[in-house]
Enzyme design. Structure first.
Site, short mmCIF file in Angstrom:
data_model
loop_
_atom_site.label_atom_id
_atom_site.label_comp_id
_atom_site.label_asym_id
_atom_site.label_seq_id
_atom_site.Cartn_x
_atom_site.Cartn_y
_atom_site.Cartn_z
N LEU A 65 48.65 47.11 45.32
CA LEU A 65 47.54 46.31 44.72
C LEU A 65 47.69 46.71 43.34
CD1 LEU A 65 45.36 46.52 48.07
CD2 LEU A 65 46.41 44.50 46.90
N PRO A 66 46.95 45.97 42.56
CA PRO A 66 46.78 46.26 41.00
C PRO A 66 46.22 47.37 40.70
CG PRO A 66 46.33 43.70 41.51
CD PRO A 66 46.40 44.60 42.79
N THR A 93 49.32 52.12 42.17
CA THR A 93 49.07 53.22 40.99
C THR A 93 47.74 53.12 40.95
OG1 THR A 93 51.38 53.22 39.93
CG2 THR A 93 49.78 54.12 38.53
N LYS A 168 52.28 60.89 39.34
CA LYS A 168 52.95 59.49 38.74
C LYS A 168 52.36 59.29 37.21
CE LYS A 168 53.61 54.98 38.37
NZ LYS A 168 54.76 54.29 38.36
P1 NAD Z 1 51.16 42.42 40.98
O1 NAD Z 1 50.05 41.83 40.36
O2 NAD Z 1 52.40 41.64 40.82
O3 NAD Z 1 51.01 42.46 42.34
C1 NAD Z 1 49.91 42.56 43.04
C2 NAD Z 1 49.55 41.78 44.22
O4 NAD Z 1 48.22 42.12 44.98
C3 NAD Z 1 49.37 40.30 43.69
O5 NAD Z 1 50.36 39.38 44.14
C4 NAD Z 1 47.79 39.85 43.78
O6 NAD Z 1 47.70 38.64 44.43
C5 NAD Z 1 47.64 40.87 45.12
N1 NAD Z 1 45.89 41.15 45.39
C6 NAD Z 1 45.13 41.10 44.60
N2 NAD Z 1 43.93 41.43 45.15
C7 NAD Z 1 44.30 41.44 46.40
C8 NAD Z 1 43.31 41.40 47.48
N3 NAD Z 1 42.30 41.64 47.41
N4 NAD Z 1 43.95 41.32 48.79
C9 NAD Z 1 45.16 41.24 48.80
N5 NAD Z 1 45.99 40.83 47.63
C10 NAD Z 1 45.64 41.28 46.31
O7 NAD Z 1 51.57 43.80 40.71
P2 NAD Z 1 53.06 44.88 40.86
O8 NAD Z 1 53.60 44.65 39.77
O9 NAD Z 1 53.43 44.31 42.33
O10 NAD Z 1 52.37 46.11 40.94
C11 NAD Z 1 51.41 46.75 42.14
C12 NAD Z 1 51.30 48.13 41.83
O11 NAD Z 1 52.48 48.82 41.58
C13 NAD Z 1 50.36 48.48 40.64
O12 NAD Z 1 49.37 49.30 40.89
C14 NAD Z 1 51.20 48.96 39.66
O13 NAD Z 1 50.67 49.58 38.65
C15 NAD Z 1 52.16 49.45 40.46
N6 NAD Z 1 53.64 49.58 39.92
C16 NAD Z 1 54.42 48.67 39.46
C17 NAD Z 1 55.68 48.62 38.91
C18 NAD Z 1 56.41 47.30 38.36
O14 NAD Z 1 57.17 47.79 37.60
N7 NAD Z 1 55.80 46.30 38.55
C19 NAD Z 1 56.32 49.98 38.97
C20 NAD Z 1 55.55 51.17 39.51
C21 NAD Z 1 54.21 50.85 40.04
#
Ligand code: NAD
Length: 289
Positions: A65-66, A93, A168
């Site tokens: 999640l975000p 994260t 991290k």
């Molecule tokens: P993203 O925004 O694409 O995905 C997050 C998902 O969570 C979204 O689809 C959103 O609709 C969903 N969401 C939000 N609130 C919700 C709720 N209450 N119930 C259910 N679903 C809900 O983000 P991401 O890029 O997939 O990143 C996710 C996590 O991973 C973050 O914490 C980010 O910092 C970490 N991360 C991302 C990357 C990257 O390259 N994208 C790399 C390493 C770590």
């Protein structure tokens, strides 16, 4: 263990969950964005309608999640609705404090919980080559290794609850600083009329070598293919980097750590995140220098 619930099917979760489904687990997914659930349904992932629904009768629940606020809300909802004692792995994260307090809550309910943020970006998620940094109890980590191995190529046990998140933050702060350094170095080289491919050849095997140069050089047609070769499409966006640096700054304040370069990096990435390049890959910071 057979039944897995995956909450958060965005850029990362949509790809990570598919590896589990392909390996034969019964995976259910939930995201507030219905379209994302339709996408993963093509890979055999069952749609659930709410957090309370996905919490029932699972052996394992994974969240991707975000941010910490959302993870806190979702996991409290999970705790209030579970019908058995699933293991929970939070791969998002988030801040160390939220991670630690969720661990305490999980202990009081006899639910095993690991914090397991990842490195490797969307490409790592797609290819199953993520690195997991894991905090929590070691025996639970050992038990969950087969799951980590399906989504990643390296999993490191970092220590007590919250240690995965802390690790991290340290990694990403260093990544941000080195990427700014690489940008300054290559921009100056351009002004000095150097051939940037020759510079890459030297730096990538000399004392200036680092992941930001060797694997992710922010110059088009220099080094291995990177977001610079694709108009800086992410990858890992400046917005996410800005978020991680804010978490690092909070952690530094709480521990009285001196992070002058980390602070400067946070200012630069937050400015980028708030501007027109916010959705671009973080390596486009070279354009902001
Ligand atoms: P993203 O925004 O694409 O995905 C997050 C998902 O969570 C979204 O689809 C959103 O609709 C969903 N969401 C939000 N609130 C919700 C709720 N209450 N119930 C259910 N679903 C809900 O983000 P991401 O890029 O997939 O990143 C996710 C996590 O991973 C973050 O914490 C980010 O910092 C970490 N991360 C991302 C990357 C990257 O390259 N994208 C790399 C390493 C770590």
């Amino acid at each position: 263990m057979k039944e897995i619930g995956f909450i958060g099917l965005g850029n990362m979760g949509s790809k990570m969950s598919v590896h589990l489904s392909k390996a034969g687990y019964n995976v259910s997914g939930f995201d507030i964005d219905n379209k994302l659930m339709d996408e993963v349904a093509k890979f055999g992932i069952k749609k659930e309608n709410s957090v309370s629904e996905i919490s029932k009768n699972k052996d394992l629940i994974i969240t991707m999640l975000p941010n910490g606020k959302i993870v806190n809300e979702v996991l409290n909802d999970v705790f209030n609705n579970i019908s058995n004692y699933p293991t929970i792995i939070d791969c998002s994260t988030i801040d160390v404090n939220t991670s630690e307090s969720l661990y305490k809550l999980s202990l009081s309910k006899n639910i095993p919980l690991l914090d397991a943020p990842v490195s490797g970006g969307t490409i790592g998620a797609l290819n199953g080559t993520l690195t997991f940094m894991v905090g929590g109890e070691k025996d639970i980590f050992d038990k969950m290794l087969p799951i980590f191995n399906l989504m990643g190529s390296k999993s490191v046990y970092c220590g007590n609850a919250g240690s995965g998140q802390a690790t991290k933050l340290c990694n990403n702060m260093l990544l941000a600083i080195t990427m700014i350094g690489v940008g300054e170095s290559f921009n100056m080289a351009k002004n000095l009329k150097l051939d940037l491919n020759i510079l890459y050849d030297v730096i990538s095997t000399a004392t200036g070598s680092c992941w930001s140069v060797n694997n992710y050089c922010p110059i088009k047609n220099v080094g291995p293919v990177s977001p610079a070769d694709n108009n800086f499409a992410p990858g890992f966006s400046a917005k996410l980097m800005s978020k991680d640096l804010k978490l690092a700054i909070n952690a530094a304040k709480q521990t009285n750590s001196n992070i002058e370069f980390g602070q400067k990096a946070e200012e630069m990435f937050t400015k980028m995140a708030e501007g027109v390049n916010g959705e671009k890959d973080f390596s486009a910071i070279i354009k902001e220098i």
